[in-house]
Design a protein around this motif. Sequence first.
Motif, PDB file in Angstrom:
ATOM      1  N   GLN A 192      44.784  37.194  30.307  1.00 47.49           N
ATOM      2  CA  GLN A 192      46.183  37.345  30.665  1.00 47.49           C
ATOM      3  C   GLN A 192      46.378  37.172  32.170  1.00 47.49           C
ATOM      4  OE1 GLN A 192      47.992  37.322  28.206  1.00 47.49           O
ATOM      5  NE2 GLN A 192      46.872  38.238  26.528  1.00 47.49           N
ATOM      6  N   GLU A 193      47.646  37.070  32.581  1.00 52.44           N
ATOM      7  CA  GLU A 193      47.985  36.941  33.991  1.00 52.44           C
ATOM      8  C   GLU A 193      48.334  38.322  34.531  1.00 52.44           C
ATOM      9  OE1 GLU A 193      50.230  33.669  36.758  1.00 52.44           O
ATOM     10  OE2 GLU A 193      50.651  33.759  34.623  1.00 52.44           O
ATOM     11  N   VAL A 194      47.739  38.670  35.661  1.00 56.96           N
ATOM     12  CA  VAL A 194      47.879  40.024  36.189  1.00 56.96           C
ATOM     13  C   VAL A 194      48.320  39.979  37.651  1.00 56.96           C
ATOM     14  CG1 VAL A 194      46.701  42.195  36.672  1.00 56.96           C
ATOM     15  CG2 VAL A 194      46.102  40.891  34.613  1.00 56.96           C
ATOM     16  N   VAL A 195      49.362  40.744  37.936  1.00 58.21           N
ATOM     17  CA  VAL A 195      49.882  40.870  39.299  1.00 58.21           C
ATOM     18  C   VAL A 195      49.664  42.319  39.742  1.00 58.21           C
ATOM     19  CG1 VAL A 195      51.882  40.578  40.802  1.00 58.21           C
ATOM     20  CG2 VAL A 195      51.687  39.212  38.689  1.00 58.21           C
ATOM     21  N   VAL A 196      48.842  42.500  40.752  1.00 56.52           N
ATOM     22  CA  VAL A 196      48.533  43.829  41.265  1.00 56.52           C
ATOM     23  C   VAL A 196      49.286  44.053  42.568  1.00 56.52           C
ATOM     24  CG1 VAL A 196      46.690  45.104  42.443  1.00 56.52           C
ATOM     25  CG2 VAL A 196      46.314  44.222  40.144  1.00 56.52           C
ATOM     26  N   VAL A 197      49.893  45.227  42.688  1.00 56.27           N
ATOM     27  CA  VAL A 197      50.609  45.609  43.905  1.00 56.27           C
ATOM     28  C   VAL A 197      49.876  46.805  44.519  1.00 56.27           C
ATOM     29  CG1 VAL A 197      52.798  46.388  44.883  1.00 56.27           C
ATOM     30  CG2 VAL A 197      52.790  44.868  42.881  1.00 56.27           C
ATOM     31  N   GLY A 198      49.555  46.726  45.801  1.00 55.14           N
ATOM     32  CA  GLY A 198      48.842  47.825  46.448  1.00 55.14           C
ATOM     33  C   GLY A 198      49.042  47.822  47.945  1.00 55.14           C
ATOM     34  N   ARG A 199      48.765  48.956  48.566  1.00 51.07           N
ATOM     35  CA  ARG A 199      48.995  49.096  50.008  1.00 51.07           C
ATOM     36  C   ARG A 199      47.859  48.511  50.845  1.00 51.07           C
ATOM     37  NH1 ARG A 199      49.923  54.722  51.866  1.00 51.07           N
ATOM     38  NH2 ARG A 199      50.763  55.148  49.806  1.00 51.07           N
ATOM     39  N   SER A 200      46.656  48.418  50.282  1.00 52.26           N
ATOM     40  CA  SER A 200      45.495  47.999  51.060  1.00 52.26           C
ATOM     41  C   SER A 200      45.177  46.524  50.825  1.00 52.26           C
ATOM     42  CB  SER A 200      44.277  48.851  50.693  1.00 52.26           C
ATOM     43  OG  SER A 200      43.097  48.319  51.261  1.00 52.26           O
ATOM     44  N   ALA A 244      37.863  38.965  40.597  1.00 55.36           N
ATOM     45  CA  ALA A 244      38.486  38.044  39.642  1.00 55.36           C
ATOM     46  C   ALA A 244      37.874  36.653  39.769  1.00 55.36           C
ATOM     47  CB  ALA A 244      39.987  37.991  39.870  1.00 55.36           C
ATOM     48  N   ARG A 245      37.627  36.225  40.996  1.00 55.91           N
ATOM     49  CA  ARG A 245      37.000  34.912  41.204  1.00 55.91           C
ATOM     50  C   ARG A 245      35.617  34.866  40.593  1.00 55.91           C
ATOM     51  NH1 ARG A 245      40.008  35.099  46.224  1.00 55.91           N
ATOM     52  NH2 ARG A 245      38.389  36.345  47.227  1.00 55.91           N
ATOM     53  N   GLN A 246      34.868  35.943  40.754  1.00 55.72           N
ATOM     54  CA  GLN A 246      33.520  35.983  40.190  1.00 55.72           C
ATOM     55  C   GLN A 246      33.526  35.930  38.667  1.00 55.72           C
ATOM     56  OE1 GLN A 246      31.197  39.242  41.837  1.00 55.72           O
ATOM     57  NE2 GLN A 246      32.029  38.896  43.888  1.00 55.72           N
ATOM     58  N   ARG A 247      34.619  36.406  38.053  1.00 55.19           N
ATOM     59  CA  ARG A 247      34.714  36.366  36.592  1.00 55.19           C
ATOM     60  C   ARG A 247      35.423  35.107  36.105  1.00 55.19           C
ATOM     61  NH1 ARG A 247      36.343  41.656  37.453  1.00 55.19           N
ATOM     62  NH2 ARG A 247      38.463  41.298  36.696  1.00 55.19           N
ATOM     63  N   GLY A 248      35.710  34.191  37.016  1.00 53.91           N
ATOM     64  CA  GLY A 248      36.359  32.945  36.634  1.00 53.91           C
ATOM     65  C   GLY A 248      37.826  33.105  36.302  1.00 53.91           C
ATOM     66  N   ALA A 249      38.473  34.148  36.846  1.00 51.18           N
ATOM     67  CA  ALA A 249      39.869  34.427  36.509  1.00 51.18           C
ATOM     68  C   ALA A 249      40.778  34.330  37.727  1.00 51.18           C
ATOM     69  CB  ALA A 249      39.977  35.825  35.890  1.00 51.18           C
ATOM     70  N   ALA A 250      40.347  33.604  38.756  1.00 48.99           N
ATOM     71  CA  ALA A 250      41.102  33.561  40.010  1.00 48.99           C
ATOM     72  C   ALA A 250      42.521  33.040  39.822  1.00 48.99           C
ATOM     73  CB  ALA A 250      40.364  32.703  41.032  1.00 48.99           C
ATOM     74  N   ALA A 251      42.698  32.064  38.939  1.00 49.90           N
ATOM     75  CA  ALA A 251      44.019  31.447  38.767  1.00 49.90           C
ATOM     76  C   ALA A 251      45.022  32.400  38.134  1.00 49.90           C
ATOM     77  CB  ALA A 251      43.904  30.186  37.920  1.00 49.90           C
ATOM     78  N   ARG A 252      44.526  33.447  37.483  1.00 50.93           N
ATOM     79  CA  ARG A 252      45.412  34.387  36.787  1.00 50.93           C
ATOM     80  C   ARG A 252      45.531  35.729  37.508  1.00 50.93           C
ATOM     81  NH1 ARG A 252      43.005  36.011  32.922  1.00 50.93           N
ATOM     82  NH2 ARG A 252      41.061  34.827  32.836  1.00 50.93           N
ATOM     83  N   ALA A 253      44.890  35.857  38.653  1.00 47.53           N
ATOM     84  CA  ALA A 253      44.900  37.116  39.409  1.00 47.53           C
ATOM     85  C   ALA A 253      45.745  36.965  40.663  1.00 47.53           C
ATOM     86  CB  ALA A 253      43.474  37.519  39.779  1.00 47.53           C
ATOM     87  N   HIS A 254      46.685  37.886  40.867  1.00 43.54           N
ATOM     88  CA  HIS A 254      47.606  37.810  41.993  1.00 43.54           C
ATOM     89  C   HIS A 254      47.723  39.190  42.633  1.00 43.54           C
ATOM     90  CE1 HIS A 254      48.862  34.060  40.001  1.00 43.54           C
ATOM     91  NE2 HIS A 254      48.834  34.795  38.894  1.00 43.54           N
ATOM     92  N   PHE A 255      47.712  39.205  43.947  1.00 43.76           N
ATOM     93  CA  PHE A 255      47.837  40.469  44.678  1.00 43.76           C
ATOM     94  C   PHE A 255      49.022  40.404  45.625  1.00 43.76           C
ATOM     95  CE2 PHE A 255      46.856  42.976  48.552  1.00 43.76           C
ATOM     96  CZ  PHE A 255      46.951  44.240  47.980  1.00 43.76           C
TER      97      PHE A 255
END
Length: 287
Positions: free
Chosen positions: A33-41, A52-63
């Motif tokens: 799935q596509e995941v958008v994480v919001v955080g202060r750090s 996420a990049r190491q698991r091959g999911a970089a295209a679906r991971a957003h911060f």
Amino acid sequence: MRKRSTVTRTYVITGGTDGIGRAIADTYLDRGQEVVVVGRSAEKGEEWLDGARQRGAAARAHFIPAELSLLSETRAVIDHIRSSWARIDALVLGARHFRTTRLVTTDGFENTFAHFYLSRFVLSHGLADLLESADTPVILNIAGPGSEGEIYWDDLQLAREYDGQRALMQGGRLNDLLGVAFVDTRPRTKVRYALLNPGTVRTSFSGQYTPDVRAQVDIIRRSAQPVHEAVVPIVGLLDDPPAVPLSAFVRDVPLSPLGPGFAIEEARRLHLHTQRLLADRDNETLR
């Protein structure tokens, strides 16, 4: 900006770089799935993206870096999401930050009130239409329903007698009323609003602590349930949201949202008060 593909489900998770939030984020990334994480750090965000990049999911991971105690940054998160996604399937509100001492933000709000309640109000309503575009949308507010915290109606921001634990306990109650008011003000919504008390979980316990309070927290952490256990019923709830508009749970045990802690009159009172606070702040900004 061109809208992103919505072939996969999209999960927006605040507080997603640590603890429960990160476990939820990793679970759905691993499911494709596509995941958008919001955080202060920004540092923790980059660490999560690297994983996420190491698991091959970089295209679906957003911060999205944001200090959610500030209205401008919370609204910037909404603008970012709205410009990039045509819909979101789940909004998980999990960011929390404890403060032993009282802090007033540059917006003029007490920090715990702003971070733990006000940002969740703004995100819930500000992203509602993107959620309505999904097939089975859900807002999961991890706040602590069922607590016995008192609401200090004549001093919601605890200017007179601040205590960090009191601020958190009241924040849990305010979030209960946020859920009630959300479905009350949107009678035709298909968004399922779920309130969740995960119990005591062995997370980072983000916050500002005095040494004696930190020592107490360390004792609590040692006997708390591990994150990988706490996240199981949470993922189950996201996978299969309740059919009713508003639901509440303590871990995986349903809690009736019809009790005194969920009074519709109080929810409407808080909703109007919050709208006025935001309007007053916006008017001050324009002066």
